[in-house]
Design an enzyme around this catalytic site. Structure first.
Site, short mmCIF file in Angstrom:
data_model
loop_
_atom_site.label_atom_id
_atom_site.label_comp_id
_atom_site.label_asym_id
_atom_site.label_seq_id
_atom_site.Cartn_x
_atom_site.Cartn_y
_atom_site.Cartn_z
N TYR A 138 0.80 -1.23 0.00
CA TYR A 138 0.00 0.00 0.00
C TYR A 138 0.83 1.28 0.00
CZ TYR A 138 -4.47 -2.36 0.67
OH TYR A 138 -5.60 -3.12 0.49
N LYS A 190 3.56 -15.44 4.94
CA LYS A 190 3.86 -16.30 3.79
C LYS A 190 5.37 -16.46 3.75
CE LYS A 190 2.55 -18.52 0.01
NZ LYS A 190 1.73 -19.74 0.03
N ASP A 224 -2.54 -18.55 2.93
CA ASP A 224 -3.47 -19.45 2.23
C ASP A 224 -4.12 -20.43 3.21
OD1 ASP A 224 -0.91 -20.48 2.53
OD2 ASP A 224 -0.75 -21.29 0.49
N ASP A 248 -6.19 -7.04 4.27
CA ASP A 248 -7.30 -6.59 3.44
C ASP A 248 -8.09 -7.79 2.94
OD1 ASP A 248 -8.88 -4.86 1.76
OD2 ASP A 248 -7.69 -5.62 0.07
N ASP A 252 -12.17 -9.59 4.28
CA ASP A 252 -13.40 -9.77 3.50
C ASP A 252 -13.92 -11.20 3.68
OD1 ASP A 252 -13.38 -7.14 2.52
OD2 ASP A 252 -13.90 -7.76 0.48
C1 IPM Z 1 -10.72 -1.74 2.83
C2 IPM Z 1 -10.82 -1.37 1.39
C3 IPM Z 1 -9.69 -0.42 1.03
C4 IPM Z 1 -8.39 -1.14 1.28
C5 IPM Z 1 -9.76 0.13 -0.38
C6 IPM Z 1 -11.08 0.78 -0.68
C7 IPM Z 1 -8.62 1.09 -0.67
O1 IPM Z 1 -10.81 -2.49 0.58
O2 IPM Z 1 -10.87 -0.85 3.68
O3 IPM Z 1 -10.51 -2.92 3.13
O4 IPM Z 1 -7.87 -1.84 0.41
O5 IPM Z 1 -7.85 -0.98 2.38
MN MN Z 2 -10.81 -4.34 1.68
#
Ligand code: IPM
Ligand code: MN
Length: 354
Positions: A138, A190, A224, A248, A252
């Site tokens: 990032y 990793k 993984d 990140d 999710d």
């Molecule tokens: C998150 C989002 C952000 C990230 C994006 C929108 C830049 O996916 O907050 O997880 O990658 O951090």
């Molecule tokens: Mn994200």
């Protein structure tokens, strides 16, 4: 005189303003009940302002925001703006400029919430991901060579300093100790392929653990494998610490196991400065203005904010109220399928808090 906190509210884009309104409603109900004040100041950062003025964030934004007790953010992102522009220019810029070096993402399945994992319930899914929030892929280190030619080369480099790794690990160890559950910290890396960056993480992890946190059990998982166990045996986890990119991605996955983006909240934390709390889903433009989006993620983000401000009782009341609403009222967490509108869900939680 009651205690007062100054809150910067950035509703942002898409459904951000709708969910933020409900989060503010609930936070204010908690403030009334627990006897403190929240002084809210709104900022119009986001796509609309950018499309109107060409400015993403004024240069004064970070300094101005630093003066607040906390920041509550709705969502950033708009279909008329090229992907990456608003994310980099607003969300990531704030995280970096305010040095919010921890992205704290609880993965907790609430009662009544439909879980996509077979035979898993609220007793199995209750852990926290500590995502490092300033380094890794990032940082923007990289570039093109011979762009646009058949020989084009693109590079994007993962960057970590020992300082960044250490401060993140320290936060994670402290959290595992404070949670006092399994007292287990799992490093997700990793080391078999990323032999520089995750070698650094692994050495720092064991050094710090051995020296300062002998009471916290240390585990290591490749990223993984982490994904696999988050699906198969989420009950193994207590606190997971990882770099920015893996954090990140795995959060999710974690979010969908707790019922999806309608409920997943996170905090961009600067333990020594100002922190920013946000629902981790996006701006959901297709639902904008329809009063159907689920505000619970934003409400949970407001709960995390109260906790970070030191208002533990208020934070606990918000969580209990959300649990009561998911457990006894909502048909689903999905937009338009809750059985209630966005504002009604906010009202249900606020009533239970107040
Ligand atoms: C998150 C989002 C952000 C990230 C994006 C929108 C830049 O996916 O907050 O997880 O990658 O951090
Ligand atoms: Mn994200």
């Amino acid at each position: 005189m009651s205690k007062a906190y100054s809150i910067a509210v950035i509703p942002g884009d898409g459904t951000g303003p709708e969910v933020t309104r409900e989060a503010v409603k609930v936070a204010e109900a908690a403030a009334r009940r627990f006897g403190f004040r929240l002084d809210m100041t709104h900022f119009d950062f986001g796509a609309k302002r950018y499309l109107r003025t060409g400015e993403l964030l004024p240069d004064s934004a970070a300094d101005e925001l630093r003066r607040f007790s906390a920041i509550l953010l709705g969502a950033i992102g708009h279909p008329d703006v090229k992907p990456g522009v608003l994310e980099k220019g607003i969300l990531l810029r704030l995280r970096f400029d305010l040095d919010q070096y921890i992205n704290l993402r609880p993965v907790k399945l609430f009662p009544g919430v439909d879980c996509p994992l077979k035979n898993k319930g609220p007793e199995d899914i209750d852990y926290v991901v500590v995502r490092e929030n300033t380094g890794d892929l990032y940082t923007g280190v990289g570039g093109f060579m011979m762009k646009g030619t058949p020989q084009e080369v693109a590079m994007q480099t993962s960057v970590y300093s020992r300082f960044q790794v250490d401060r993140c690990l320290r936060y994670a160890f402290e959290l595992a100790r404070r949670r006092n559950r399994k007292k287990t910290l799992a490093l997700c890396g990793k080391t078999n392929v990323l032999t520089y960056v995750y070698d650094l993480w692994e050495r720092a992890f064991h050094e710090m653990g051995r020296k300062d946190y002998p009471d916290v059990k240390r585990e290591y998982y490749h990223v993984d494998a982490t994904c696999m166990w988050m699906v198969k045996n989420p009950e193994w986890f207590d606190v997971i610490v990882t770099g920015n990119m893996f954090g990140d991605i795995i959060t999710d996955l974690g979010a969908i196991t707790q019922g999806g983006m309608g409920i997943a909240a996170g905090g961009n934390i600067n333990p020594e400065g100002v922190s920013m709390f946000e629902p981790i889903g996006g701006s959901a433009p297709k639902y904008e203005g329809r009063n159907v989006i689920n505000p619970l993620a934003a409400i949970c983000a407001a709960g995390m904010m109260l906790e970070a401000l030191g208002e533990q009782a208020a934070a606990a009341a918000v969580e209990a109220a959300v649990m009561n609403v998911t457990g006894t009222r909502l048909k689903s967490l999905a937009a338009g399928k809750m059985g209630y509108s966005t504002t009604e869900v906010g009202d249900l939680v606020a009533e239970r808090v107040g």
